[in-house]
Scaffold this motif. Structure first.
Motif, mmCIF file in Angstrom:
data_model
loop_
_atom_site.group_PDB
_atom_site.id
_atom_site.type_symbol
_atom_site.label_atom_id
_atom_site.label_comp_id
_atom_site.label_asym_id
_atom_site.label_seq_id
_atom_site.Cartn_x
_atom_site.Cartn_y
_atom_site.Cartn_z
ATOM 1 N N GLU A 224 0.839 -1.192 0.000
ATOM 2 C CA GLU A 224 0.000 0.000 0.000
ATOM 3 C C GLU A 224 0.883 1.255 0.000
ATOM 4 O O GLU A 224 1.820 1.372 0.800
ATOM 5 N N TYR A 225 0.567 2.196 -0.897
ATOM 6 C CA TYR A 225 1.408 3.398 -0.990
ATOM 7 C C TYR A 225 1.262 4.279 0.250
ATOM 8 O O TYR A 225 2.172 5.020 0.615
ATOM 9 N N GLU A 226 0.086 4.209 0.931
ATOM 10 C CA GLU A 226 -0.072 5.007 2.167
ATOM 11 C C GLU A 226 0.931 4.565 3.229
ATOM 12 O O GLU A 226 1.512 5.400 3.936
ATOM 13 N N VAL A 227 1.160 3.252 3.337
ATOM 14 C CA VAL A 227 2.113 2.738 4.325
ATOM 15 C C VAL A 227 3.527 3.138 3.941
ATOM 16 O O VAL A 227 4.329 3.547 4.805
ATOM 17 N N ARG A 228 3.871 3.030 2.646
ATOM 18 C CA ARG A 228 5.217 3.416 2.223
ATOM 19 C C ARG A 228 5.462 4.907 2.466
ATOM 20 O O ARG A 228 6.554 5.312 2.894
ATOM 21 N N THR A 229 4.460 5.721 2.188
ATOM 22 C CA THR A 229 4.601 7.165 2.431
ATOM 23 C C THR A 229 4.803 7.460 3.911
ATOM 24 O O THR A 229 5.681 8.253 4.300
#
Length: 858
Positions: A224-229
């Motif tokens: 998930e890109y939210e977690v990476r961000t």
């Protein structure tokens, strides 16, 4: 003329019924409000027995009360913890834990705040807190509502800072391994990322490397890109915790990979983290890794990735100065051109767009361009450092001109805030930006003017003194443009509704005597300040103008101009028809006492102030009474003795003639304060009065000796009394002459013996008259509330007993006035009176001993 028709003003039948229907709709809207009131049954359910204690009431409401009552108990938890922590932990907290499982959003948010308040107030030890509250916080972290989850997360992050390492490791870090797995929910993994950043500063580097870094790598590779961000933004905290070596080997590769991520938000987070960690990278890492990434960001920002443009413009100043040491001349010029391009973004054709395409720009894109130019204005001082202030006029002046004339207020506002920093950096070349200062002073937006005024005195001082190395011609040429700009700015602020900006501007204009000449201030600013005091309706603005006017008067060098201003202040303010102007006159006098010498105030303003005791408006008399202690503090004795008498006379008239109760109350309180004050003595007269007090002590000693001898003579026989009296008279005469000769030598050296003897005789008479008068008059006139209506021997006396204070006594007896005038008034010198009074007992004892020794010798 056409006849006037009233057809449009007549109410038709349909419009009238339409109006009635609207009124009926309003009544229908009000009905649910009336029905929402509580019924007697509901009020009965909400009623609680008043005899219950706070703990019992809290337990009862949590068990059987309604939700709003339970929320009230949770909000009151910090108070219960302060009053009875043991019972609250034993009975109330378990109930809160049970209720939170089924509680609504409001109670959950209230509980998160209350738990954080208990931690901050330190109502219990951290061990007790972790044992009782930590488990409840961890249970509610994964609430289904995102707002509730974030509230509990903020509480947990604050708790981590206070918890001991072992507790954090066992209760938070160990369960975090399972919470960060891909099998967990998105919310759980986001919470784990933020906890990682907080925990990284809690432990040593080897523990972080072994237990935290594997989880960090896993979360950086999350699907998930939210977690990476989220994890990318926490890498800065992780890097600070593990040190430079591990940052280079572990964190930097992760950042490079995240900077090439497919998600724009991930790339943006990676870029900002790189900029914030520049100080942790060495020269090789900056040149080989960071610089290529930054160059690629700059290239893509105009073409493929405009989402990073705002962030890039915000961090550009920090980025350029952080990489300054590794730039080649070509790269240095390239980044400077990039900044110039950003500074004019949206004002001209960009990326080959023609005029038709510019009109098709969306509103969102226009806002983005405005934000970019605003960030460029914010970074302008950093770019001056980047290019060197010596190269400002050649490299950056055109950009500075464009930003100061930008069509957007927010951009010009940012330039006005940073104007002082720019002026400091330019130093001797500050004269080059004088035109832009005039432009911002005349800006149509008062927000820009308000931002510039904050450091206006410092800017003007740099403008006039910074260019001295380049000769005085540039400084003199700048002033004719500067003065009209300053007057225009004040007039625009005066005509607006933003009186705080006007007040701030007038306060800053007090610096002008250090900037321009006295004549320029007199003809362009001083009379304007007087006009503001007379015509403006805002009290803070009037006071600011009054103080600035006093500063101008203080630095005015021409006596005629000063006398003219003083005369206008007295006539137009002190003797003005409006009571509001007379109140402002008292404010102005207060500023004069602050800025001028005491003698200046006494010479020009003392008597005009006292004339306001006869003012017909009670508010003026009340303000005057509050000012009288400061007025009295300006007096010096004996120079201002006549002014002191005038002050005493005004006080007596106020006490006897004042009819307003509020004013009379303040008068009495002021009189007590005046009695406690001491009047300063002229330096030339101070030594004389100290010697005079020593002479008075010696005279008291002689009087005591004489009194004891008289008592002795009464006890002896008449025949022997005559002989002894003759002998004693001869002895006393010889003793007195010797004592007087010594006192004359001590008090006044070089004076004749005949003159000193005459002064001693007058002083002895004065001491007798004062001692007798104070002993007789003191009990009768000790109350300040009593004031005789008929003419009597006394006019006014203090409520404070004793003559050790400045009592301001006044008697109609001519003999007493003569004595007090000859001695310059013991009432006017409390220190001398108290010294006489306190030393009388010791003098009496010494006199008794000396008389007994004389009798033994006889």
């Amino acid at each position: 003329m056409r006849p006037v028709t009233f057809s449009k003003m007549e109410f038709s039948h349909s419009s009238l019924f339409g109006y009635i229907e609207d009124l009926q709709e309003l009544t229908i809207i009000e009905r649910p409000v009336r029905r929402s009131l509580k019924t007697p049954e509901e009020i009965e359910r909400l009623t609680v027995d008043e005899e219950l204690s706070d703990i019992e009431r809290a337990v009862y409401l949590l068990s059987s009360g309604q939700d709003i009552q339970g929320t009230s108990v949770v909000a009151n938890l910090p108070v219960l913890m302060r009053q009875n922590p043991a019972e609250t932990l034993r009975r109330v907290l378990p109930k809160i834990r049970e209720v939170l499982h089924v509680a609504g959003v409001e109670m959950q948010l209230t509980a998160a705040v209350s738990f954080l308040t208990v931690l901050q107030e330190e109502s219990v030890s951290i061990h007790t807190y972790s044992h009782s509250f930590l488990h409840i916080i961890l249970q509610n972290l994964e609430h289904r509502d995102a707002g509730v989850s974030n509230a509990w997360l903020e509480t947990l992050l604050a708790v981590i800072e206070a918890l001991p390492k072992e507790t954090v490791r066992h209760e938070i870090l160990n369960p975090l391994v399972s919470k960060a797995q891909l099998s967990q929910t998105l919310q759980s993994r986001l919470v784990s990322c933020k906890i990682m950043g907080k925990v990284a500063n809690k432990f040593e580097a080897h523990i972080i490397k072994r237990e935290v870094l594997p989880l960090v790598k896993s979360l950086c590779q999350d699907v998930e890109y939210e977690v990476r961000t989220c994890m990318c933004r926490q890498l800065e905290h992780v890097a600070r915790g593990i040190g430079t070596e591990l940052t280079k080997t572990v964190v930097l590769p992760e950042l490079v990979e995240l900077a090439r991520d497919e998600g724009s938000s991930v790339r943006l987070a990676a870029f900002e983290t790189l900029v914030n960690l520049l100080d942790m990278f060495d020269a090789d890492d900056r040149s080989q890794t960071v610089l290529p990434l930054v160059k690629s960001f700059c290239e893509k920002s105009f073409k493929a990735d405009e989402s990073i443009l705002v962030s890039l413009s915000f961090h550009l100043g920090k980025l350029c100065n952080g990489l300054y040491g590794i730039f080649t001349p070509e790269q240095h010029l390239r980044f400077l051109e990039f900044y110039k391009k950003l500074s004019t973004l949206g004002l001209q054709q960009e990326n080959g767009h023609n005029d038709n395409q510019l009109h098709l720009q969306t509103l969102e894109q226009e806002k983005k361009y405005i934000s970019v130019r605003k960030n460029c204005a914010y970074n302008f001082p950093a770019m001056i450092v980047f290019v060197d202030p010596k190269n400002f006029h050649l490299e950056l002046y055109s950009i500075f001109f464009c930003l100061c004339h930008d069509p957007e207020v927010s951009v010009r506002y940012t330039m006005a805030i940073s104007f002082f920093e720019v002026a400091k950096l330019l130093n001797s070349d500050v004269y080059t930006i004088h035109k832009e200062l005039v432009t911002l002073l005349q800006d149509e937006s008062l927000e820009v003017l308000d931002a510039l005024v904050g450091h206006l005195p410092e800017i003007l001082e740099l403008m006039t003194n910074g260019g001295e190395n380049n000769g005085s011609e540039s400084k003199l040429l700048s002033i004719p443009d500067l003065i009209p700009a300053l007057t225009t700015a004040e007039q625009r602020a005066a005509t607006s509704l933003k009186w705080r900006t006007h007040e701030k501007l007038l306060q800053k204009y007090a610096c002008l005597p250090h900037i321009i000449s006295s004549d320029q201030i007199y003809y362009r600013f001083l009379h304007r300040m007087l006009t503001i005091i007379l015509t403006n309706n805002v009290l803070p603005v009037q006071k600011a103008a009054a103080r600035t006017l006093c500063v101008y008067l203080r630095y005015n060098r021409k006596q005629e101009q000063r006398h003219e201003v003083i005369q206008k202040l007295i006539e137009q303010l002190g003797q003005g028809k409006s009571y509001w102007n007379r109140l402002r006159f008292l404010d102005t006098c207060e500023f004069i006492m602050e800025l001028f010498s005491k003698s200046f105030f006494c010479k020009y303003f003392f008597l005009p102030v006292l004339e306001l005791t006869h003012d017909p408006v009670a508010n003026v008399r009340m303000k005057l009474c509050c000012l009288l202690p400061k007025v009295k503090s300006t007096l010096k004795i004996p120079t201002d003795k006549h002014l002191l008498q005038q002050l005493e006379l005004c006080i007596r008239k106020l006490l006897c003639q004042e009819k307003d109760k509020d004013v009379l109350t303040i008068v009495k309180r002021t009189v007590l304060e005046l009695d406690r004050m001491e009047i300063s003595v002229d330096a030339s007269q101070k030594r004389f009065y100290e010697n005079d007090l020593l002479d008075q002590e010696k005279e008291h000693l002689l009087l005591e000796l004489e009194q004891l001898e008289k008592e002795k003579q009464k006890n002896e026989g008449r025949s022997t009394n005559i002989n002894d009296k003759m002998f004693e008279k001869k002895r006393r005469d010889s003793k007195t002459s010797s004592v007087l000769a010594k006192s004359i030598n001590l008090s006044i050296s070089g004076s004749s013996s005949g003159t000193s003897a005459g002064k001693e005789e007058k002083k002895s008479k004065l001491v007798r008259s004062q001692s007798f008068s104070t002993q007789v008059l003191h009990p009768k006139y000790s109350n300040i509330d009593k004031c005789p209506n008929k003419s009597s021997a006394t006019g006014y006396t203090s409520s404070v007993p004793g003559i050790g204070k400045s009592c301001m006594l006044s008697f109609s007896d001519d003999s007493f006035r003569t004595h007090s005038a000859g001695n310059s008034g013991n009432a006017a010198f409390p220190s001398g009176c108290s010294r006489n009074l306190f030393n009388s007992a010791d003098q009496k004892n010494n006199g008794n001993k000396e008389s007994q020794a004389r009798r033994m010798s006889m």
